[in-house]
Design an enzyme around this catalytic site. Structure first.
Site: not given
Ligand code: NAD
Length: 477
Positions: A170, A280, A246, A379
């Site tokens: 997804k 990130c 992550e 963040e």
């Molecule tokens: P997000 O948590 O909003 O969404 C991430 C994914 O989770 C999306 O596909 C979203 O649709 C899904 N999701 C949302 N709610 C859910 C639920 N209740 N159940 C299951 N899935 C759900 O994050 P984002 O805004 O897409 O990305 C930004 C974040 O990602 C930042 O905090 C960034 O630091 C982090 N990030 C971390 C890394 C790493 O490797 N540590 C790498 C890239 C991004």
């Protein structure tokens, strides 16, 4: 309309999703299927049925499939890079670079499929053979964020398939285009048996939730925000599923008095602002020693003023727009909150107008901040960096480690003593000396500590920890 791929077929979603170009909000990049929970269940069932068959396919066949996928991604780097730049807003060179990384990741895991090994231990019982082997987990649920629309899916899907697992994937709602293009290549070039790979585009609250809760999904790998990750982690733990998370970062970069100034400026600007700071691993806390502080700040401002912020496809663009309206608001709110707490907006943080309407923000540098301010605790995930002035190395290390996160950290110094000491004492999972906190090799372990990560490392040889399960067998011949 771009469909989902479920149970070996391209199928429509329950509704439609449109991705908008953040460099030109008049442009709809494409129309994509948006699934509901019921479709996610169908995909999970199909993967569950297909998993045992794929586990029995030889490692060579699996490796060859990944190799073909990697070759096609690499051959289409320009076109896929263009799509990525249009839907996420990264500059074209950065986008092409991300596509190349995705291709190389598939090539790397094509080889890893054959390299999976076990061991034979000496037994404490006469005549007994003790063997340890690695087996696929079964169905892997993959949930990814919007900031690396092709590389993060690649570094999760490739090891999952290489080691004999079936996949339900997804992508983030904001960036279905790159995920769809990747899925189409996997389906066609990979020629995988029906059900082994499923693309289910749709909201996290429905599709992601089904993955997290389904007993048929043995393991969930998630990259995204800390809040979402924690809740998925709790759900997985309650039902005994394996989970790898992550999440966010608040990555420190220390600049010591003895640093090479020009190098430190490049390391800071690259780490904090490239990819519009939406990484990130971005260095959002610049911890600068008193003796170099003023020269460093002045040189960073000069460098930021030279950056061209523009349409991601524009020639010579250094920094594209922020990815979405809500992200832009979050960035601006962070700048205002830092100012309200006494920070000085030394450069940028302004909404910009360009030829095409988009979410343009000039890179923001906030000085005179302390580590207790919100800007240094939470963040931001945008082109915003703050500067904290420190007396000496000891204070710098203590502040660098004083955070709930622990993804990446960095130091700019010419001192062997301080660089070695920092590598030992940093509480982050990745430590950089005179290189940017963001930007890593695809064959090295990736991940953090504390609230940034949970579970085993991603990428490189370490990936097998998550995508396989160890079995010990005893035989008396
Ligand atoms: P997000 O948590 O909003 O969404 C991430 C994914 O989770 C999306 O596909 C979203 O649709 C899904 N999701 C949302 N709610 C859910 C639920 N209740 N159940 C299951 N899935 C759900 O994050 P984002 O805004 O897409 O990305 C930004 C974040 O990602 C930042 O905090 C960034 O630091 C982090 N990030 C971390 C890394 C790493 O490797 N540590 C790498 C890239 C991004």
């Amino acid at each position: 309309m771009h469909k989902n791929f479920i149970a070996g077929e391209w199928v429509e979603g329950a509704e439609l999703n449109f991705n908008i170009n953040p460099s030109d909000t008049n442009e709809v990049v494409g129309e994509y299927a948006r699934s509901d929970a019921a479709q996610a269940e169908i995909a999970v069932d199909a993967a569950f049925e297909a998993a045992p068959g794929w586990a029995r396919v030889t490692a060579e066949v699996r490796g060859d499939a990944l190799d073909r996928i990697g070759s096609e991604i690499l051959a289409r780097r320009e076109e896929l890079g263009m799509l990525l730049a249009r839907e996420e807003g990264k500059t074209l060179p950065e986008s092409i670079g991300e596509v190349v990384r995705a291709g190389r990741v598939f090539k790397f895991f094509a080889g890893e499929a054959l390299r999976l090994s076990g061991e034979r231990l000496a037994s404490i019982r006469p005549g007994v053979e003790t063997d340890v082997r690695r087996e696929p987990e079964g169905v892997i649920g993959i949930i990814t964020p919007w900031n690396f629309p092709i590389a993060i899916p690649a570094w999760k899907i490739a090891p999952a398939l290489a080691f004999g697992n079936a996949v339900v994937f997804k992508p983030a709602d904001l960036v279905p285009g790159s995920a769809w293009a990747l899925a189409e290549i996997i389906v066609r070039a990979g020629a995988l048996p029906s059900g082994v790979f499923n693309l289910v585009m749709g909201p996290g609250s429905q599709v992601g939730d089904v993955f997290a809760k389904s007993k048929k999904v043995r393991a969930i790998t998630f990259t995204g925000s800390t809040g979402t990750g924690r809740s998925i982690g709790m759900t997985c733990m309650q039902r005994g599923a394996k989970v790898q998370l992550e999440m966010g970062g608040k990555n420190p970069l220390i600049i010591l008095d003895d640093a090479d100034l020009q190098q430190a400026v490049e390391v800071a600007v690259t780490g904090s602002f490239f990819s519009t700071g939406q990484r990130c691993t971005a260095s959002s806390r610049l911890i600068v020693q008193d003796g170099i502080h003023d020269r460093f700040v002045e040189a960073v401002i000069k460098r930021l003023a030279s950056l061209k912020v523009d349409n991601a496809l524009a020639d010579g663009c250094d920094m594209g727009p922020v990815a979405s309206q809500s992200q832009l608001k979050q960035d601006c709110d962070s700048v205002s909150s830092a100012q309200a707490e006494g920070g000085h907006l030394a450069y940028g943080g302004e909404l910009l107008e360009r030829e095409t309407p988009g979410f343009y923000l000039s890179p923001a540098l906030i000085t005179e901040t302390t580590n207790t301010m919100r800007i240094n605790r939470e963040e931001v995930f945008g082109p915003v960096a703050s500067v904290i002035r420190v007396r000496d190395y000891e204070e710098a290390v203590n502040l660098a480690n004083d955070t709930e996160f622990g993804l990446s950290s960095g130091i700019c110094t010419t001192s062997l003593k301080h660089s070695s000491d920092f590598k030992q004492r940093s509480t982050a999972g990745m430590v950089m000396v005179n290189v940017a906190t963001a930007g890593v090799d695809y064959h090295a372990p990736f991940g953090g500590r504390k609230n940034s990560s949970y579970g085993s490392r991603e990428q490189g040889g370490y990936a097998k920890e998550f995508y396989t399960s160890v079995k010990t067998s005893y035989t008396l011949a």
